[in-house]
Design a protein around this motif. Structure first.
Motif, short mmCIF file in Angstrom:
data_model
loop_
_atom_site.label_atom_id
_atom_site.label_comp_id
_atom_site.label_asym_id
_atom_site.label_seq_id
_atom_site.Cartn_x
_atom_site.Cartn_y
_atom_site.Cartn_z
N ALA A 176 -6.77 1.84 -5.37
CA ALA A 176 -6.20 1.97 -6.71
C ALA A 176 -4.68 2.06 -6.64
O ALA A 176 -3.98 1.50 -7.51
CB ALA A 176 -6.77 3.20 -7.41
N ASP A 177 -4.15 2.74 -5.65
CA ASP A 177 -2.69 2.84 -5.49
C ASP A 177 -2.07 1.45 -5.41
O ASP A 177 -0.99 1.20 -5.96
CB ASP A 177 -2.34 3.64 -4.25
CG ASP A 177 -2.56 5.14 -4.41
OD1 ASP A 177 -2.72 5.59 -5.56
OD2 ASP A 177 -2.60 5.85 -3.39
N THR A 178 -2.75 0.55 -4.71
CA THR A 178 -2.21 -0.80 -4.54
C THR A 178 -2.45 -1.66 -5.77
O THR A 178 -1.50 -2.20 -6.35
CB THR A 178 -2.84 -1.48 -3.30
OG1 THR A 178 -2.64 -0.65 -2.16
CG2 THR A 178 -2.22 -2.84 -3.06
N GLY A 182 -1.31 0.36 -9.05
CA GLY A 182 0.11 0.65 -8.90
C GLY A 182 0.98 -0.57 -9.09
O GLY A 182 2.00 -0.54 -9.79
N ARG A 232 -9.36 5.52 -3.86
CA ARG A 232 -8.02 6.03 -4.18
C ARG A 232 -6.93 5.16 -3.57
O ARG A 232 -5.95 4.81 -4.25
CB ARG A 232 -7.89 7.47 -3.69
CG ARG A 232 -6.56 8.12 -4.04
CD ARG A 232 -6.55 9.58 -3.64
NE ARG A 232 -5.30 10.22 -3.91
CZ ARG A 232 -5.04 11.50 -3.64
NH1 ARG A 232 -5.98 12.27 -3.12
NH2 ARG A 232 -3.86 12.01 -3.92
N GLU A 233 -7.09 4.79 -2.30
CA GLU A 233 -6.08 3.97 -1.64
C GLU A 233 -5.99 2.59 -2.30
O GLU A 233 -4.90 2.05 -2.51
CB GLU A 233 -6.38 3.80 -0.15
CG GLU A 233 -6.40 5.10 0.64
CD GLU A 233 -7.81 5.64 0.82
OE1 GLU A 233 -8.52 5.85 -0.20
OE2 GLU A 233 -8.21 5.85 1.98
N THR A 284 0.82 -1.21 0.00
CA THR A 284 0.00 0.00 0.00
C THR A 284 0.85 1.26 0.00
O THR A 284 0.33 2.35 -0.19
CB THR A 284 -0.94 0.04 1.23
OG1 THR A 284 -0.15 0.13 2.43
CG2 THR A 284 -1.82 -1.19 1.28
N ASP A 285 2.16 1.12 0.23
CA ASP A 285 3.01 2.32 0.19
C ASP A 285 4.11 2.17 -0.87
O ASP A 285 4.41 1.07 -1.34
CB ASP A 285 3.59 2.65 1.57
CG ASP A 285 4.58 1.61 2.06
OD1 ASP A 285 4.47 1.23 3.24
OD2 ASP A 285 5.46 1.18 1.29
N ALA A 286 4.69 3.30 -1.23
CA ALA A 286 5.67 3.33 -2.31
C ALA A 286 6.90 2.49 -1.97
O ALA A 286 7.50 1.86 -2.85
CB ALA A 286 6.07 4.77 -2.60
N ASP A 328 0.84 -1.76 -12.80
CA ASP A 328 1.70 -0.93 -13.66
C ASP A 328 3.16 -1.31 -13.48
O ASP A 328 3.92 -1.41 -14.45
CB ASP A 328 1.50 0.55 -13.32
CG ASP A 328 0.16 1.09 -13.79
OD1 ASP A 328 -0.48 0.47 -14.66
OD2 ASP A 328 -0.26 2.15 -13.26
N ARG A 347 6.20 -1.17 -2.76
CA ARG A 347 6.19 -1.41 -4.20
C ARG A 347 7.60 -1.35 -4.78
O ARG A 347 7.94 -2.10 -5.70
CB ARG A 347 5.24 -0.43 -4.88
CG ARG A 347 3.78 -0.64 -4.47
CD ARG A 347 2.81 0.12 -5.34
NE ARG A 347 2.86 1.56 -5.16
CZ ARG A 347 2.18 2.23 -4.23
NH1 ARG A 347 1.43 1.57 -3.36
NH2 ARG A 347 2.26 3.54 -4.15
#
Length: 319
Positions: free
Chosen positions: A88-90, A93, A85-86, A48-50, A96, A53
């Motif tokens: 989608a980031d996971t 992200g 939004r959260e 869930t955080d950069a 991608d 990833r």
């Protein structure tokens, strides 16, 4: 035979089952999830955080796996609707990131990419996501498929989830049946439930194939059932009173954001290794298998020997 490792992102019901199947057939596997002990076969990170990833990106760069299988969450449709939004980031992200890595990928996607105004959708039907979860998965599908990977859409997957995870709908029904508790089940939400053993079989075959087929495929059970009908079937196989399952509308329940129809037409996977002539098992056989494998503390398998026998006859075993 694939000798480079397979990376499985997510360690819930689907991820854990796929990892066990691949390891059992001799494939090296690396799991990626928040839970788990770090080591050669597991990367513990928070996607869930950069930073999490980025750790996954390093793993893909350094190990160059043969496949990446994306089974990670969040998957709670109600929560995602309020936290798009959260989520989608996971989901998007990570999709991608994997698409850009050059590693062939298999994404576990969802029937929620369809509007749900009818059932038995096929892979080439136009999508119209029914909710935030469907929108996010549609984005992830595009990334993976455009990079040559496969988006494997599943209908409701059922089986025992294990103590660390939220129980599946089927598990909740069987636990309630064992305790003699009533269950409210919508009559206006229908799906094509697919047993976890069928999911692990098809995913493992994708990983064993010389190349990932690419595109979109559907994996679903052979029959369309309402949650109400599915719950009554679970109670009957458990030897409990089916009338303890009470009909209701999905409005006002945790399934309110689900589409009216969450059902897919299952593809054939004859071109994948070992799957010539394969077909998914019906719900009655899958639920009987769950009864045979009931976790010991609940004592359901011992309490309902007829259901246990039915599960063993269906090939359920005792694992």
């Amino acid at each position: 035979m694939v000798t480079a490792p397979v990376v499985i992102v997510g360690n819930g019901l689907i991820g854990a089952a796929c990892a066990a199947t691949l390891r059992g057939s001799g494939h090296p596997v690396i799991t990626v999830a928040r839970r788990g002990e770090p080591g050669p076969g597991h990367l513990s990170c928070d996607l869930t955080d950069a930073g999490g990833r980025a750790a996954l990106a390093r793993l893909l760069r350094d190990r160059r796996p043969a496949r990446v299988v994306l089974t990670h969450g969040p998957s709670d449709v109600t929560w995602i609707n309020a936290h798009e939004r959260e989520a989608a980031d996971t989901h998007a992200g990570v999709a991608d990131l994997v698409a850009g890595s050059g590693v062939p990928a298999v994404l576990i996607s969802t029937d929620n990419v369809f509007a749900g105004d009818r059932g038995h959708h096929r892979p080439d039907d136009p999508i119209a996501p029914a909710n935030a979860y469907g929108r996010i998965k549609a984005r992830a599908e595009r990334a993976v498929v455009e990079a040559g990977g496969t988006a494997l859409r599943v209908s409701l997957v059922y089986g025992w989830a294990g103590p660390a995870y939220r129980e599946t709908y089927a598990g909740r029904c069987l636990l309630a049946a064992a305790a003699g508790r009533p269950t409210d089940a919508p009559v206006d939400q229908e799906f094509t439930p697919v047993h976890i053993d069928d999911v692990r079989t098809v995913v493992a075959a994708h990983c064993a194939a010389a190349t990932v087929p690419g595109g979109v495929a559907h994996l679903a059970g052979p029959e369309q059932l309402s949650r109400f009908a599915f719950a009554r079937l679970a109670y009957r196989l458990a030897g409990a009173d089916e009338d303890l399952v009470r009909p209701c509308s999905r409005a006002g329940t945790e399934w309110a954001t689900r589409p009216r129809f969450s059902s897919l037409t299952c593809d054939r996977f004859d071109d994948l290794p070992g799957l010539a002539g394969w077909s998914p098992i019906p719900a009655e056989q899958g639920l009987a298998r769950m009864v045979a494998e009931m976790p010991a503390p609940t004592g359901l398998a011992a309490a309902f020997p007829a259901a246990r026998a039915a599960g063993l006859a269906a090939g359920g075993g005792t694992r």
